[in-house]
Design a protein around this motif. Sequence first.
Motif, PDB file in Angstrom:
ATOM      1  N   ASP A 103       0.857  -1.230  -0.061  1.00 23.57           N
ATOM      2  CA  ASP A 103       0.021  -0.057   0.015  1.00 23.57           C
ATOM      3  C   ASP A 103       0.814   1.335  -0.195  1.00 23.57           C
ATOM      4  N   ALA A 104       2.156   1.127  -0.443  1.00 23.97           N
ATOM      5  CA  ALA A 104       2.810   2.427  -0.671  1.00 23.97           C
ATOM      6  C   ALA A 104       2.229   3.524  -1.411  1.00 23.97           C
ATOM      7  N   ASP A 105       2.314   4.804  -0.928  1.00 24.87           N
ATOM      8  CA  ASP A 105       1.885   5.905  -1.657  1.00 24.87           C
ATOM      9  C   ASP A 105       2.758   6.190  -2.540  1.00 24.87           C
ATOM     10  N   GLU A 106       1.952   7.374  -3.409  1.00 28.02           N
ATOM     11  CA  GLU A 106       2.614   7.738  -4.664  1.00 28.02           C
ATOM     12  C   GLU A 106       4.352   8.036  -4.391  1.00 28.02           C
ATOM     13  N   MET A 107       4.282   8.847  -3.406  1.00 25.20           N
ATOM     14  CA  MET A 107       5.658   9.493  -2.989  1.00 25.20           C
ATOM     15  C   MET A 107       6.747   8.332  -2.499  1.00 25.20           C
ATOM     16  N   ASN A 108       6.281   7.088  -2.108  1.00 25.85           N
ATOM     17  CA  ASN A 108       7.016   6.033  -1.793  1.00 25.85           C
ATOM     18  C   ASN A 108       7.094   4.859  -2.764  1.00 25.85           C
ATOM     19  N   HIS A 109       6.332   5.078  -3.872  1.00 23.82           N
ATOM     20  CA  HIS A 109       6.120   3.795  -4.595  1.00 23.82           C
ATOM     21  C   HIS A 109       7.523   3.447  -5.252  1.00 23.82           C
ATOM     22  N   GLU A 110       8.305   4.131  -6.015  1.00 23.13           N
ATOM     23  CA  GLU A 110       9.282   3.858  -6.601  1.00 23.13           C
ATOM     24  C   GLU A 110      10.331   3.071  -5.556  1.00 23.13           C
TER      25      GLU A 110
END
Length: 244
Positions: A105-112
């Motif tokens: 469930d990583a958010d967009e900021m932590n996705h990479e």
Amino acid sequence: MKLPEKEKAAYRAAFRAMSPAKKAEHIYTYYKWPILLGLVVLLILGSALHRALTEKQPVLYLAFANVTVGSELEEALTAGYLDTIGADARRQEVYLYRDLYLSPDADEMNHEYAYASQMKAMGAIQAQKMDLVLMNREVYDLFSRKGYLAPLPALLEGGDPALAHRLTPLLTGNEVVLSDNTIDFLLGEAEEEQQVTQPAVNALSVSSLPLFQSAGFDGEIYIGVLANTPRSGACLAYLSYLCP
């Protein structure tokens, strides 16, 4: 073509008569490529020799997943263990995978960052170069459901009975997913979503241990043994070090 002896002698005499600057210029002009090639070979050989003399042999591979480990605790988890087993810290090490962030469930900021951590972790597991993982509950659930963690009671049965007795109060359970048709359901190829799971005792809850009590972790911390580790004996020795 070989030069006549007189001509060789004339060249030698002419070279001896040159000033130091002219000699250097002459050598650079006529011999620069052999010299450069020799320097490159020496550099490669020196680098290989330095690597052979300084490269450390891992005794264990340990991952920190969704937990931040301070320098004092990291020292205890690595150099402290090596000292306990009498290993030479100059030649051996506990290899660390630091700062892995694993979350579905990583958010967009932590996705990479989460994706890079996932690739690193999966590569290490497939290469059998991850033996133990220190993790929070989110990673424990993730690794357990995917079947990455070894059932600890079975692992302890063949080990030291005294160690098994010490670890029993710390054993904790989760579930392993045996089958999951979520993808088929989302594609419309199954009428209902179904998962088949089974319980598994596959981690130790270690937050209460003296080594971790003052580390400042947020929530419960677990350690698990990877199911495909080829170093299960060393893993048990490490768990014995954590749980004296």
